[in-house]
Design an enzyme around this catalytic site. Structure first.
Site, PDB file in Angstrom:
ATOM      1  CG  ASP A   1      -4.381  50.293  20.851  1.00 48.55           C
ATOM      2  OD1 ASP A   1      -5.451  50.806  21.627  1.00 48.55           O
ATOM      3  OD2 ASP A   1      -3.516  50.701  20.155  1.00 48.55           O
TER       4      ASP A   1
ATOM      5  CG  HIS B   1       0.743  53.438  24.919  1.00 47.18           C
ATOM      6  ND1 HIS B   1       1.705  52.911  23.910  1.00 47.18           N
ATOM      7  CD2 HIS B   1      -0.326  54.073  23.932  1.00 47.18           C
ATOM      8  CE1 HIS B   1       0.717  52.617  22.814  1.00 47.18           C
ATOM      9  NE2 HIS B   1      -0.158  53.039  22.804  1.00 47.18           N
TER      10      HIS B   1
ATOM     11  CG  HIS C   1      -0.282  53.459  19.172  1.00 48.58           C
ATOM     12  ND1 HIS C   1      -2.344  53.177  19.195  1.00 48.58           N
ATOM     13  CD2 HIS C   1      -0.615  53.884  18.493  1.00 48.58           C
ATOM     14  CE1 HIS C   1      -2.161  54.445  18.477  1.00 48.58           C
ATOM     15  NE2 HIS C   1      -1.125  55.093  17.613  1.00 48.58           N
TER      16      HIS C   1
ATOM     17  CG  ASP D   1      -5.865  52.498  17.671  1.00 47.30           C
ATOM     18  OD1 ASP D   1      -5.943  51.111  17.969  1.00 47.30           O
ATOM     19  OD2 ASP D   1      -5.060  52.945  18.944  1.00 47.30           O
TER      20      ASP D   1
END
Ligand SMILES: [Zn+2]
Length: 307
Positions: free
Chosen positions: A163, A126, A165, A244
């Site tokens: 991931d 991120h 995200h 995740d």
């Protein structure tokens, strides 16, 4: 040929406070599971070095890197973003996390390892060019990709991101840099609410709906990822390995299982054998439910190391 396992005890010292999901126990859970599964004895262990300012400044503006370094507190906690805070141990951890990808790349490029897994934190995907966010300070996988391009003179590197995200930071750093291809899936709409509109031809981001299970994920990999990778022909495969998207992970709402992580790792190994002299560097991103994180990392490493 061996698989390198790169970590550092200083990565445990980054502490964003009680109840923060990105906690030091994540790495302890992975280490415990490797031992319990009997995988540790087959891996070559390395300490992650600290990335240098020059190495970090290939992915981030130098004044951003210096600002993060200067923000490091002697005591207490300093927030760079509502979810992203520095404790006294954070800077060393972040430099080790970014440095792990550099060492991992050197090991696979020199032939000392066939693949490398970096069990490090803070995560990185991120972190944008000049913005810490989403538990990330430096974009570890982007620093590794830039190192491979600059020091090993590679011309094509693919970054795979599974991931839950979207890796907005990696996209921000590499959009329109045609030496790097980013291939990802992520839950959408979901934090950080980006990625659904591919902004550049080198971005192969595939949003998936909440509730998507392994069959839906495998369909995307088979129909979109693998053809894109085979067309690009990466000389090195880097993985932003977040776990995740696991069914048991409280952070997201996808339904992957260990078998899905093993399967996708197998698919990436086949591509790496075709185009990249088998070279794979995998760097930990998310994964917050400790048991499923540790089991998924073990499944991933088991395939990487042919165990
Ligand atoms: Zn994540």
């Amino acid at each position: 040929m061996t698989t390198a396992f790169i970590t550092h005890r200083e990565c445990m010292l980054h502490d964003m406070g009680a109840h923060h999901p990105e906690c030091p126990e994540r790495l302890a859970a992975i280490n415990d599971r490797l031992i319990a599964a009997g995988l540790d004895m087959y891996l070559s262990f390395y300490d992650a070095p600290k990335a240098t300012v020059d190495q970090l400044s290939r992915a981030h503006p130098r004044d951003y890197v210096e600002n993060v370094i200067q923000s490091a507190p002697q005591t207490g906690i300093v927030h760079l973003d509502p979810d992203t805070a520095m404790s006294p141990g954070t800077l060393a951890a972040a430099l080790r996390a970014a440095g792990s990808g550099i060492l991992a790349t050197d090991l696979v490029m020199s032939g000392k390892a066939e693949s490398s897994f970096c069990a490090v934190r803070p995560p990185g995907h991120h972190a944008e060019r000049a913005k810490a966010m989403g538990f990330c300070f430096f974009n570890n996988v982007a620093v590794a990709a830039h190192h491979a391009l600059a020091e090993h003179k590679l011309e094509r590197v693919s970054i795979i991101d599974f991931d839950v995200h979207h890796g907005n930071g990696t996209e921000d750093i590499f959009a329109n840099d045609m030496r790097v291809q980013m291939v990802s899936t992520f839950q959408h709409p979901f934090y950080p609410y980006s990625g659904a509109d591919n902004p550049a031809p080198n971005m192969v981001n595939v949003p998936v709906k909440s509730g998507t299970r392994g069959d839906g994920f495998r369909e995307v990999v088979t129909n979109t990822w693998l053809p894109a990778l085979r067309e690009f022909k990466p000389q090195l495969i880097l993985i932003s390995a977040g776990f995740d998207a696991h069914y048991e992970d409280d952070m997201g709402s996808l339904g992957l299982l260990e078998a899905d992580y093993a399967w996708v790792t197998e698919q990436l190994k086949v591509v790496a054998a075709e185009t990249a002299n088998k070279r794979i560097v995998s760097i930990l991103e998310g994964g917050y439910t400790l048991s499923s994180l540790a089991r998924s990392v073990a499944a991933h490493i088991k395939v990487l190391a042919d165990l």
